[in-house]
Design a protein around this motif. Structure first.
Motif, PDB file in Angstrom:
ATOM      1  N   ASN A  84       0.817  -1.216   0.000  1.00  0.00           N
ATOM      2  CA  ASN A  84       0.000   0.000   0.000  1.00  0.00           C
ATOM      3  C   ASN A  84       0.853   1.269   0.000  1.00  0.00           C
ATOM      4  N   ASP A  85       2.146   1.133  -0.184  1.00  0.00           N
ATOM      5  CA  ASP A  85       3.054   2.283  -0.203  1.00  0.00           C
ATOM      6  C   ASP A  85       3.152   2.813  -1.635  1.00  0.00           C
ATOM      7  N   LYS A  86       2.466   3.912  -1.914  1.00  0.00           N
ATOM      8  CA  LYS A  86       2.457   4.465  -3.269  1.00  0.00           C
ATOM      9  C   LYS A  86       3.821   4.971  -3.696  1.00  0.00           C
TER      10      LYS A  86
ATOM     11  N   GLY B  94       3.879   2.768  -6.590  1.00  0.00           N
ATOM     12  CA  GLY B  94       3.225   3.621  -7.573  1.00  0.00           C
ATOM     13  C   GLY B  94       1.897   3.040  -8.049  1.00  0.00           C
ATOM     14  N   PRO B  95       1.748   2.799  -9.355  1.00  0.00           N
ATOM     15  CA  PRO B  95       0.468   2.278  -9.881  1.00  0.00           C
ATOM     16  C   PRO B  95       0.206   0.810  -9.543  1.00  0.00           C
TER      17      PRO B  95
ATOM     18  N   VAL C  65       0.094  -0.420  -6.431  1.00  0.00           N
ATOM     19  CA  VAL C  65      -0.384  -0.571  -5.059  1.00  0.00           C
ATOM     20  C   VAL C  65      -1.712  -1.327  -5.033  1.00  0.00           C
TER      21      VAL C  65
ATOM     22  N   GLU D 259     -10.333   9.137  -0.587  1.00  0.00           N
ATOM     23  CA  GLU D 259      -9.053   9.092  -1.278  1.00  0.00           C
ATOM     24  C   GLU D 259      -9.259   9.151  -2.780  1.00  0.00           C
TER      25      GLU D 259
ATOM     26  N   ILE E 252      -6.836   5.220  -7.624  1.00  0.00           N
ATOM     27  CA  ILE E 252      -5.463   4.850  -7.964  1.00  0.00           C
ATOM     28  C   ILE E 252      -5.263   4.963  -9.467  1.00  0.00           C
TER      29      ILE E 252
ATOM     30  N   ARG F   9      -3.624   3.778 -12.539  1.00  0.00           N
ATOM     31  CA  ARG F   9      -2.943   2.558 -12.973  1.00  0.00           C
ATOM     32  C   ARG F   9      -2.153   2.751 -14.261  1.00  0.00           C
TER      33      ARG F   9
ATOM     34  N   ARG G 280       2.024   1.381 -15.633  1.00  0.00           N
ATOM     35  CA  ARG G 280       2.493   0.283 -14.775  1.00  0.00           C
ATOM     36  C   ARG G 280       3.663  -0.469 -15.387  1.00  0.00           C
TER      37      ARG G 280
ATOM     38  N   TRP H 212       6.923   1.343 -14.754  1.00  0.00           N
ATOM     39  CA  TRP H 212       7.202   1.831 -13.397  1.00  0.00           C
ATOM     40  C   TRP H 212       8.455   1.196 -12.822  1.00  0.00           C
TER      41      TRP H 212
END
Length: 274
Positions: free
Chosen positions: A143-145, A149-150, A152, A217, A220, A222, A225, A228
């Motif tokens: 869950n750490d963006k 990044g995309p 998560v 929030e 997300i 995406r 990806r 990334w």
């Protein structure tokens, strides 16, 4: 490497099951040598040899895989250069830890009268106790963006993973209780499962309520990806932890510490009593 170990272990268990199928009272075995001898007695010398070869293969691969992963973990914690693509001169500490772990394990195995069965059970118990914490840290990482990044986790994946972690925590508590109290009853186990289930429902309800009343929030993104790449570690900032997460992590660490101490004490008591 892990997949090969699992396949090897499955093959070993399959051999033992096939050899002892339909037998009754073939004995209790505390080590692999006894199992190999029992298979040879019931299924012939060829089956015993095949079991020994499969077990040796799985043991060698498992020993090197565990030692290597431990060396990687120690290198990560202490910021050492660690990777197999580096030469010995480029990562002396990593290779020294790797060789040292293999040497210590070999020394323990070669000590005459070493309680290998007890050590194996103790390690498996500690692994079962530590598995939930590893799963929790993995969930936090997923869950750490800033890191993924995309890639998560989404809400549905987090809900499923949280349920899996809850089951693992329940099994870990039952495992710890069964080691400390060998005569534990089925009712006590059911009570533990019920208590963990109630705690899980309360945690899920609190999380759902907080999501509905909290700030919504952003969805997300995406896109991108495939291209990334995780930023360098030195550019990442320390993630901020909420009060609820701090309390949860503190409770998990306290449980792990207490469980590990109690399991180690139990192992020592059993070793001294033998």
């Amino acid at each position: 490497g892990i997949a090969i170990v699992i396949v090897g272990a499955a093959a070993v268990m399959g051999m033992a099951a096939a050899a002892f199928a339909g037998t009754n009272g073939f004995g209790n075995f505390d080590d692999a040598a006894g199992v190999a001898a029992g298979i040879e007695a019931h299924a012939g010398k060829v089956a015993g040899v095949l079991f020994a070869v499969a077990l040796l293969d799985a043991s060698i691969i498992g020993a090197f895989a565990v030692s290597l992963s431990t060396a990687y973990a120690i290198g990560d914690v202490f910021g050492m250069k660690h990777s197999l693509h580096r030469g010995v001169k480029g990562a002396k500490g990593f290779y020294a830890i790797y060789a040292g772990l293999v040497a210590v394990a070999a020394t323990i195995v070669l000590i005459p009268g070493s309680p290998l069965g007890l050590l194996t059970q103790g390690v498996q118990t500690l692994a079962g106790v530590l598995l939930p914490s590893a799963s929790v840290f993995l969930l936090l990482l997923c869950n750490d963006k800033a890191v993924l990044g995309p890639w998560v986790n989404g809400p549905k994946t987090n809900a499923f993973t949280a349920a899996v972690v809850g089951v693992l925590v329940t099994l870990s508590v039952i495992l710890t209780a069964s080691v400390l109290f060998p005569d534990i009853t089925a009712n006590a186990i059911l009570n533990i499962m019920a208590a963990c289930g109630v705690a899980g429902v309360l945690a899920a309800g609190y999380s759902f309520t907080r999501r509905r009343t909290g700030t919504k929030e952003d969805p997300i993104d995406r896109t991108g990806r495939d291209g990334w790449r995780m930023p360098p570690l030195e550019t990442l900032t320390r993630p901020a932890m909420s009060t609820t997460r701090k309390i949860g992590m503190g409770a998990l660490r306290t449980y792990l510490l207490i469980a590990m101490i109690l399991v180690v004490i139990k192992i020592v008591q059993v070793a001294l009593g033998q």
